[in-house]
Design a protein around this motif. Structure first.
Motif, short mmCIF file in Angstrom:
data_model
loop_
_atom_site.label_atom_id
_atom_site.label_comp_id
_atom_site.label_asym_id
_atom_site.label_seq_id
_atom_site.Cartn_x
_atom_site.Cartn_y
_atom_site.Cartn_z
N ARG A 87 0.83 -1.21 0.00
CA ARG A 87 0.00 0.00 0.00
C ARG A 87 0.86 1.26 0.00
N VAL A 88 2.15 1.08 0.18
CA VAL A 88 3.06 2.23 0.13
C VAL A 88 3.56 2.36 -1.30
N ILE A 89 3.19 3.45 -1.95
CA ILE A 89 3.58 3.63 -3.34
C ILE A 89 4.80 4.56 -3.37
N LEU A 90 5.89 4.00 -3.84
CA LEU A 90 7.14 4.77 -3.82
C LEU A 90 7.27 5.64 -5.06
N ASN A 91 8.11 6.62 -4.99
CA ASN A 91 8.36 7.48 -6.15
C ASN A 91 9.63 7.05 -6.90
N PHE A 92 10.00 7.81 -7.88
CA PHE A 92 11.15 7.42 -8.69
C PHE A 92 12.46 7.49 -7.90
N ASP A 93 12.52 8.47 -6.99
CA ASP A 93 13.73 8.60 -6.18
C ASP A 93 14.00 7.31 -5.39
N ALA A 94 12.92 6.75 -4.90
CA ALA A 94 13.07 5.52 -4.12
C ALA A 94 13.64 4.41 -4.99
N GLU A 95 13.09 4.32 -6.19
CA GLU A 95 13.60 3.29 -7.11
C GLU A 95 15.08 3.53 -7.42
N ALA A 96 15.38 4.79 -7.66
CA ALA A 96 16.76 5.12 -7.99
C ALA A 96 17.71 4.83 -6.84
N ASP A 97 17.23 5.06 -5.63
CA ASP A 97 18.09 4.85 -4.45
C ASP A 97 17.97 3.44 -3.88
N GLY A 98 17.20 2.62 -4.54
CA GLY A 98 17.08 1.23 -4.08
C GLY A 98 16.30 1.08 -2.80
N ILE A 99 15.36 2.00 -2.58
CA ILE A 99 14.53 1.93 -1.37
C ILE A 99 13.33 1.03 -1.65
#
Lengths: 547, 335
Positions: free
Chosen positions: B298-310
């Motif tokens: 249910r937590v939708i991450l943003n692109f920064d998260a993907e980029a930082d491997g979160i």
């Protein structure tokens, strides 16, 4: 829901929570008190540090104030901890944390506040488990009254305060609440200081270092003249100055000794030359012999004597210079004048050093109270003897006669009237004089003094000396003894016992008067005055003890 | 409430676990989470690469609970009616032709939606009504599903080409998302022995559907205190980047926070965990135990998260830690 089990568990849990709440409040109190104490101690350390640099008024820098503030914060913390609302839910959360059962008591408190909303089966079993936990665990185990970690902060603050108090040097120059006696003494000394500086600075052969030293002394004398000089600061400065003066003085004495040695050698050489040449001039030889003898004598003389002797030598040589052989004495004459200058310099330095040491002694006179207190018993015995003896004399002759230095016979209703009058009143204003010589009633502060009047400790066996009293506010010395009669009490002090107008009362002298009647001078006046030997002996013993 | 059943819950659970473990090697936490969801009627999304026993787990569950089981293999050409069923024109008595509803595979107690992200969104959404309402509507006619009803969907995180990632609305229908990990070496060895020696191991029934429904009542009635509700609310609000409760990590990496369904999932899961942990109240520990499974999808991450491997799990962990710390500040210390 009105089941009995619910009431039972509710009571059990509430009762337990009541005691836990009390312990929680105690814990709050301990922690708050420590926190506040740490803050107060830190603030005190800051105040003490500031007080080292600038003058702070008495309430701010006294230990008593600190203790009072600490008491207030501790009591305030107690009140705060006991009176502040402690919600059951918050207490429960705290207890849960202490017993490592997150949410247990918290849930119990919440469910008990809305029992109708909770499924009965779960509720009963739950309350049962809560009651089991609470009853099986002692209160002290649930909330232990441990010393909070904050004690470290408080200890640190205390250590800081002590460190500041003991290790930070006093840098302040000015204080406001100065001892009036000290101010007076220092002002008098400052005048002498300034005079010594002025005299010495006229010396032509002062080195640059000497001049700087005298300049410093002059500045210090100006500070001593100020009403608000801080004794600690002054003491430090005087110590430094005395040390420097003594160094310079030792230097000068060394130079004088060398010059004197050289002078002796030169005189000896001159005598040998004269003897070798076979010339016969008995007057010259006699003068040379006198010079040699004086120079020899100088080696064992004091500085003051040396100054006088070198003056004599200088005059002799001046006389010889006018004779035909005078040119041969030029070397000796030069040496004498050199030695004369050096001795004058030494004398000036010695004078300054004496003044400085005297000022230092003045600053240390506060120890007098301690000394008096230590030797109180002995002194009281001497005083008792003195007063009885005086009373005996009084009862024989009615009054005590004394003859002062100028031979004027006067009647003294009080012991030291003449002496005080002669020694101090000449240069004093009327108000001071009236307090001493004239009468009681002219000045309320000084009042009248009494070596005891009739009925007060005048007969052997009376309880002459009452209990020791405290140091009286505004007065310099401790009250040594309190004389108690049927009607009144009289305070017997170092200063009053020997010299205040007597009209049947003994009172402490106010500061401005006390300086006039200060013991050292009285001692001298009594001993030199025409008082009975017995009194003199007692007074002498008394002051010897004080010294 | 059935007091006898309540006292037996732990025992029943142990038996269920024991039976499942006869078939499924390892994966205890996966099994526990799935069972937890099942006990309170929640649907579970299983994510893992193929061959990790996801389908076997679902089948075993149906055996243990003796419930009907159907498997739907989601493919791009799968139609909604393939899931829900459809009206068929059949010849009735007397030769008349009438429409008759033929139930689809969704009409089972346990539905395995295998590789759910391979079907088109249209087909995926056919499950929406079924999962949320417990019924399907075909040609305007509502057909209630069997109870208990549970969807266990699987997702393959690899081979994403040609897939249709589940939209947030669809994901939100799943109570838990479980990451199915690789077995350990010992577990793998056991799996190999069991599956290559010709032995046919199957689970026995422990309880029936009716008992499960009764158990569900036991769990649902576990009381939850207001402070625990508050705690869950704080956790959920802390996942919203625009919220005052949001942590720094959330503000930086989260696009959308958890919906109220996430909070419901935490509470319901917490209730099951409380009972299984022998408690008659829901503790913070219980809700924390299910927080990751309830919140990660249910937590939708943003692109920064993907980029930082979160990952969502990192965010959830951060949120729990922060909220716990704030709670300690408020309630933990004396002063």
């Amino acid at each position: 829901m009105s089941e009995s089990w619910l009431d039972y568990y509710r009571d059990t849990i509430k009762r337990k929570l009541f005691w836990l709440k009390l312990r929680y409040r105690l814990l709050l109190f301990i922690e708050a008190a420590l926190l506040c104490a740490a803050v107060v101690l830190l603030a005190s350390a800051a105040i003490v540090a500031v007080g080292k640099a600038v003058f702070l008024p008495e309430p701010l820098r006294s230990l008593r104030t600190l203790l009072i503030v600490l008491e207030i914060v501790v009591f305030g913390s107690f009140l705060w901890a006991m009176l502040r609302p402690v919600h059951d839910l918050k207490l429960a959360a705290f207890v849960d944390r202490e017993i490592s059962r997150p949410g247990l008591i918290e849930s119990a408190v919440d469910f008990l506040s809305r029992p109708n909303e909770i499924d009965p089966l779960h509720f009963r079993l739950f309350l049962q488990s809560v009651a089991d936990v609470l009853t099986s665990t002692p209160n002290k185990q649930i909330i232990s009254l441990r010393v909070p970690k904050l004690w470290r902060a408080a200890a640190l603050a205390l250590a800081l305060l002590l460190a500041v108090h003991f290790f930070v040097p006093v840098t302040r120059v000015v204080t406001e609440d100065q001892d009036p006696f000290l101010i007076r003494d220092l002002q008098r000394l400052s005048v002498q200081f300034a005079g010594a500086v002025l005299n010495t600075s006229r010396e032509e052969n002062l080195s640059q270092e000497d001049k700087e030293l005298f300049e410093k002394a002059e500045q210090l004398s100006r500070r001593m003249a100020a009403d608000a000089i801080d004794p600690n600061y002054l003491q430090d400065e005087l110590l430094k100055l005395t040390k420097q003066i003594n160094e310079r003085s030792a230097h000068s004495r060394e130079a004088s000794d060398q010059l004197l040695e050289k002078l002796l050698q030169e005189i000896e050489r001159f005598r040998r030359d004269r003897a070798g040449s076979g010339a016969d001039n008995s007057a010259l030889e006699a003068a040379i012999g006198l010079l040699a003898a004086t120079a020899q004598k100088m080696q064992d003389s004091s500085l003051q004597q040396q100054v006088r002797e070198i003056q004599e030598m200088s005059e002799i040589v001046q006389g010889l210079l006018e004779t035909p052989t005078g040119e041969e004495l030029e070397v000796i004459q030069n040496l004498i004048s050199e030695l004369q200058s050096e001795l004058k310099r030494s004398a000036a330095l010695q004078n300054l050093s004496d003044l400085s040491e005297r000022a230092l002694r003045s600053l240390n006179r506060d120890h007098l109270g301690d000394l008096t207190s230590k030797r109180r018993d002995q002194l009281s015995e001497q005083m008792r003897e003195f007063l009885r003896s005086y009373a005996g004399t009084q009862s024989k002759s009615g009054t005590l006669s004394s003859q002062n230095a100028d031979g004027r016979e006067q009647e003294t209703g009080y012991l030291l009237n003449g002496a005080a009058d002669q020694s101090f009143l000449g240069g004093q204003d009327d108000s001071t004089g009236s307090g001493v010589g004239a009468a009681a009633g002219e000045d309320d502060r000084s009042g009248s003094m009494g070596v005891p009047a009739d009925g007060i400790g005048t007969s052997p066996g009376d309880n002459l000396f009452g209990p020791m009293s405290e140091q009286a506010e505004g007065f310099r010395t401790l009250v040594d003894h309190r004389l108690i009669s049927e009607d009144e009490e009289m305070d017997l002090t170092l200063s009053t016992v020997l010299g205040s107008p007597a009209e049947g009362q003994v009172k402490m002298q106010p500061p401005d008067r006390l300086a006039v009647y200060s013991g050292e001078t009285y001692e001298g006046q009594i001993l030199e005055g025409g008082f009975p030997e017995r009194y003199k002996q007692i007074v002498s013993n008394y002051f010897d003890s004080l010294k | 409430m059935d007091e006898a059943l309540f006292t037996e819950v732990g025992e029943i659970f142990d038996k269920i676990r024991q039976e499942i473990s006869r078939v499924i090697v390892g994966q205890e936490s996966v099994v526990d989470t799935v069972l937890t969801g099942m006990m309170v009627g929640g649907h579970v999304l299983l994510e893992g690469v193929p061959g990790l026993g996801k389908t076997l787990l679902v089948r075993t569950l149906s055996q243990v609970f003796n419930m009907t089981f159907s498997r739907i293999q989601f493919t791009p050409d799968l139609m909604p009616s393939d899931i829900t069923g459809t009206n068929m024109l059949v010849e009735g008595p007397g030769g008349s032709r009438v429409f008759q509803f033929r139930p689809g595979p969704v009409f089972a107690n346990i539905v395995l939606a295998d590789e759910i992200n391979r079907a088109t969104p249209k087909t995926q959404s056919a499950l929406l009504e079924a999962m949320q309402e417990g019924s399907v509507t075909v040609f305007g006619e509502r057909h209630p599903l069997n109870q208990p009803f549970m969807v266990l969907a699987t997702e393959n995180p690899l081979e994403l080409e040609g897939t249709y990632p589940l939209p947030e609305a669809q994901l939100d229908r799943f109570m838990f998302k479980v990451n199915v990990g690789y077995p350990t070496m010992a577990e793998l060895t056991t799996i190999l022995r069991r599956t290559t020696e010709g032995s046919d191991i199957s689970a026995n029934q422990v309880i029936d559907a009716e008992t499960l429904l009764r158990l569900r009542q036991v769990f649902l009635r576990v009381p939850v205190s207001i402070p625990v509700y508050n705690y869950v609310s704080r956790v959920v609000l802390a996942t919203h980047p625009e919220s005052e409760e949001a942590t720094d990590m959330v503000k930086k990496y989260v696009r959308f926070g958890v919906s109220p369904r996430g909070a419901q999932a935490m509470i319901l899961g917490g209730k099951v965990k409380a009972v299984l942990n022998g408690r008659h109240y829901v503790s913070y520990l219980d809700v924390n135990e299910v927080a990751a499974a309830a919140l990660r999808h249910r937590v939708i991450l943003n692109f920064d998260a993907e980029a930082d491997g979160i990952t969502p799990d990192m965010v959830v962990e951060n949120v729990l830690a922060e909220v716990r710390k704030r709670g300690e500040k408020t309630f933990g210390r004396v002063v």
